[in-house]
Design an enzyme around this catalytic site. Structure first.
Site, PDB file in Angstrom:
ATOM      1  N   CYS A  53      78.979 126.611  66.757  1.00 14.07           N
ATOM      2  CA  CYS A  53      77.864 126.403  67.356  1.00 14.07           C
ATOM      3  C   CYS A  53      77.800 128.141  67.924  1.00 14.07           C
ATOM      4  CB  CYS A  53      79.843 126.875  68.587  1.00 14.07           C
ATOM      5  SG  CYS A  53      81.160 127.379  68.158  1.00 14.07           S
TER       6      CYS A  53
ATOM      7  N   LYS B 199      70.175 131.014  71.635  1.00 13.81           N
ATOM      8  CA  LYS B 199      70.323 129.555  71.886  1.00 13.81           C
ATOM      9  C   LYS B 199      68.693 129.382  71.911  1.00 13.81           C
ATOM     10  CE  LYS B 199      74.361 128.729  72.291  1.00 13.81           C
ATOM     11  NZ  LYS B 199      75.294 127.750  71.826  1.00 13.81           N
TER      12      LYS B 199
ATOM     13  N   GLU C 277      64.964 119.015  65.200  1.00 14.52           N
ATOM     14  CA  GLU C 277      66.006 118.203  64.923  1.00 14.52           C
ATOM     15  C   GLU C 277      66.480 117.439  66.066  1.00 14.52           C
ATOM     16  OE1 GLU C 277      65.796 120.983  61.839  1.00 14.52           O
ATOM     17  OE2 GLU C 277      68.027 121.547  63.283  1.00 14.52           O
TER      18      GLU C 277
ATOM     19  N   SER D 203      80.358 122.089  60.509  1.00 16.79           N
ATOM     20  CA  SER D 203      80.029 121.312  60.632  1.00 16.79           C
ATOM     21  C   SER D 203      79.561 120.307  61.457  1.00 16.79           C
ATOM     22  CB  SER D 203      81.590 121.400  62.366  1.00 16.79           C
ATOM     23  OG  SER D 203      81.806 120.275  63.727  1.00 16.79           O
TER      24      SER D 203
ATOM     25  N   GLU E 225      86.884 115.930  62.938  1.00 20.04           N
ATOM     26  CA  GLU E 225      86.180 115.829  62.075  1.00 20.04           C
ATOM     27  C   GLU E 225      87.063 116.931  60.543  1.00 20.04           C
ATOM     28  OE1 GLU E 225      82.527 118.197  62.513  1.00 20.04           O
ATOM     29  OE2 GLU E 225      81.747 118.044  60.234  1.00 20.04           O
TER      30      GLU E 225
END
Ligand code: SF4
Ligand code: SF4
Ligand code: FES
Lengths: 573, 158
Positions: A298, A357, A365, A318, A281
């Site tokens: 991340c 997390k 999503e 990203s 990307e």
């Protein structure tokens, strides 16, 4: 250098140091409750008081500088009495449910009461009725257990630059919480868990998923798999008295199988996958004049931070899912197909250094037709609890490996556990993608170490690229503000929410000092140094996953499984 | 209402933190309470997190975060009233209305405030409802008084 006297012994010290700093160096432990090493002292708890000759009152050592000839008594009867009274008063309205508290045996208030020899209740204070805030997917707030030390408030504002919580009200009814005392779930909290890490009691804790996981394991219909994040193997040992930073990968995998997981996967493999997608990307954006700088995606606390405070940067993020989610996605597709298992029967667990997390796994999503990439997230601390609950003696396990088809990882993927590691891994692969050649030296020194912000330039072929790495969200604010104001020499920014990266994540074993965190970091660097596969693109299992299943990086299938979208969030900030 | 806030904020252009309390006071004066929206606006203006503003505002008893009820009840907690048992009156009101001081009932009919001394010590213990004084209120009278206002509220089409 000056000379002072501590408990009758001469000690050398630097002028302007606090008494507490000197005492620590001299191996004298004076207890603290409100002290945070890198932040300005507030002197709120007064637990660290010492006696100084010639000064009438007791003095808080965390806030008081040393001076030439100063004579200090750290454990005089007067100082001890004062400390004891402070703890007795804190206990006077504290709930008496230590036995049921997640911090039982691991609570600063409890151990201080023990150390100071408190054996009876001398004061009984009125207890307030507080509601436990269980609204957040990650953070539980239990005001009754709060001793108002203020550390969470300062970490959230001064280190994380979020300021989701503050003191509410005053006096005996004061508590800590978000504006309007609303649920954490609708506040600006990014779920990083740094407040949990500093909280001396059980007032802030992670939402536990232990029961769900154990229920799934007990259910014969379910196929229960577990993945473990890159940093977990270098921190878990600490919860069992193993030296900080020791890599316990093999015995951890063995313990996970004894707990009852059907497969054990390494999230570092998915980190390699992330790098394949993210480096591609990046190269694509460079070639096609896409939106730059590219921001890594991340770290879910960071994602929510952008969505909340810097929504104009959403297109810079990203589109890659995090390794946790990529792993979850390929487990329920590639792995399920390969093994002929119905994805609906798979219960996918991840063990993460991170409380955010838990929030990420629940993002709508990332759930398709009721099937989530990841079904339950455990922190490193929760894994340790499960291992203990199952009576497993970690130290006496025989090491085992991870399961295929995701067995091997490169050490680039493992580096995801430390600030700068994602960038290093990405640069290794981007270099290969652009030039067709490997780097001569894989290590980019400027990107290593625990500093909150690291900026460097590198050459890839004819391209000169500006790289920035930030950890601790407070550190990224300045950088984003500069970019907003026109700074354009930076092409790629890695951000990890927690200061130092995942090795110091909000879900890691508690009570780690800076030294322990450094050992965790060193351990990851050593794993990289000694590894035979050092780049994500040369990982043969990654190559096989693409050739058998995904096609090329950024293919349609990859987009479907491995990429995602973000949304602006309107919350009170 | 937003324009009201904007004009208040305009008076404090240098957005220094010292301006926080006076701004909060003016906004409450203008709107009767501090809403989420006004706190968010003030936060933007002073570059302060809303958690901080809420924290400061709850430190003082004078600020409220819900609009005033149709009937605003002030309970005097001055010395004279205190001696004559105003604490019990306050408790009775809280129990009857199921709200705390500083809050408003769900139906918007009543709000409750504790004030220091309304200067009607001769009437102690005294409460005032929309400016109307009720003298020598005892805990068991509270129900009756509230009933009267509930009726009034209902007949007014509220
Ligand atoms: S989890 Fe992080 S953002 Fe949320 S309150 Fe705690 S420190 Fe602040
Ligand atoms: S929640 Fe924990 S860290 Fe925060 S003020 Fe209370 S005791 Fe201290
Ligand atoms: S640690 Fe020094 S006052 Fe709290």
């Amino acid at each position: 250098m000056i000379t002072i006297e501590v408990n009758g012994r001469k000690v050398r010290a630097n002028p302007k140091e606090t008494i507490l700093t000197v005492l620590k160096r001299e191996g004298i432990k004076v207890p603290t409750l409100c002290h945070l090493p890198d932040l300005f002292p507030t002197g709120a708890c007064r637990l660290c008081v010492v006696e100084i000759e010639g000064i009438r009152g007791l003095v808080p050592s965390c806030a008081y500088p040393v001076s030439e000839g100063m004579k200090i008594k750290t454990h005089s009867p007067r100082a001890l009495r004062a400390r004891k009274t402070i703890i007795e008063l804190l206990l006077s309205n504290h709930p008496d449910d230590c036995l049921y508290c997640v911090r039982n045996g691991d609570c600063e208030l409890q151990s201080l009461a023990e150390e100071l020899g408190i054996r009876e209740r001398r004061y009984t204070g009125a207890k307030n009725e507080y509601k436990i805030d269980t609204s957040s997917p990650a953070i539980i707030r239990d005001p009754a257990k709060c001793i108002l030390c203020g550390k969470c408030v300062r970490v959230c504002e001064e280190i994380q630059g979020v300021a989701a919580i503050d003191f509410i009200g005053r006096g005996s009814r004061a508590q800590v919480g978000p504006a309007f005392n609303e649920g954490m779930n609708i506040s600006s909290c990014v779920n990083c868990g740094q407040c949990i890490v500093v909280c001396p009691t059980g007032a802030l804790r992670e939402r536990s998923s232990i029961k769900e996981v154990m229920d799934a394991i007990a259910d014969p219909e379910k196929f229960v798999v577990v993945q473990h994040a890159p940093s977990v193997s270098v921190t878990l040992g600490e919860a069992f008295g193993i030296k900080a930073g020791k890599d316990v990968m093999g015995i951890m995998a063995a313990a996970m199988r004894r707990v009852g997981f059907d497969r054990v996967f390494d999230t570092s493999f998915a980190a390699d996958l992330t790098i394949m997608e993210e480096a591609s990307e990046f190269v694509q954006r460079l070639k096609n004049n896409g939106k730059l700088p590219l921001l890594t995606s991340c770290s879910p606390g960071w994602i929510k931070f952008v969505e909340t405070f810097y929504p104009e940067f959403i297109d810079n993020l990203s589109s890659c899912k995090s390794p946790q989610q990529m792993m979850g996605a390929v487990i329920k597709s590639y792995f399920a197909e390969k093994e002929g298992i119905d994805p609906a029967k798979i219960f996918s667990v991840s063990v993460m250094p991170c409380t955010a997390k838990k929030f990420e796994a629940e993002r709508p999503e990332l759930i398709h037709h009721g099937i989530a990439d990841v079904d339950a997230v455990l922190t490193t601390r929760e894994l340790a609890r499960i291992i203990r609950m199952r009576g497993l003696d970690l130290k006496n396990m025989t090491p085992e490996g991870n399961d295929s088809p995701f067995g091997e990882r490169s050490s680039a993927g493992k580096l995801f556990g430390v600030t700068g590691g994602v960038m290093e891994a990405a640069v290794r692969t981007a270099h290969y993608l652009v030039t067709g050649k490997e780097m001569e030296d894989y290590v980019v020194e400027d990107l290593r170490g625990l500093e909150g912000i690291k900026i460097t330039k590198i050459k890839i072929g004819d391209l000169e690229l500006g790289l920035a790495v930030a950890s601790g969200l407070g550190n990224v604010r300045n950088l984003l503000d500069e970019i907003r104001a026109g700074r354009d020499d930076i092409h790629f920014i890695e951000v990890m929410t927690c200061p130092g990266g995942c090795i110091a994540g909000g879900g890691q074993p508690l009570a780690a000092d800076q030294k322990a965190i450094k050992s965790r970091m060193k351990s990851l660097y050593e794993i990289d140094r000694d590894a035979s596969i050092k780049t994500s693109h040369s990982n043969p299992y990654i190559q096989r996953l693409y050739s058998e299943y995904l096609g090329q990086p950024l293919s349609e299938k990859c987009h479907h499984l491995l990429h995602t979208k973000y949304q602006k969030r309107d919350v009170l900030k | 209402m937003t324009t009201q806030i904007l004009s208040i904020l305009k008076k404090y252009p240098d957005s220094s933190r010292d301006a926080l309390i006076p701004i909060l006071q003016e906004v409450q004066e203008a709107e009767g309470y501090l809403s989420r929206e006004s706190i968010a606006r003030i936060g933007e203006h002073l570059k302060l997190p809303t958690s901080k503003i809420y924290g400061v505002a709850t430190f003082y008893n004078q600020f409220r975060f819900q609009p005033l009820g149709k009937y605003h009840i002030q309970v005097c907690r001055g010395t004279a009233c205190h001696v004559k048992g105003s604490a019990k009156v306050l408790d009775a009101l809280k129990r009857e209305l199921k709200i705390d001081a500083g809050e408003t009932t769900r139906d918007g009919l009543f709000s409750l405030e504790v004030v220091s001394c309304i200067g009607a010590c001769g009437l102690a213990p005294v409460i005032s409802i929309n400016g109307e004084f009720f003298a020598g209120v005892e805990a068991d009278k509270v129900k009756k008084i509230l009933k009267k206002f509930r009726k009034k509220g209902a007949s007014n089409g509220k």
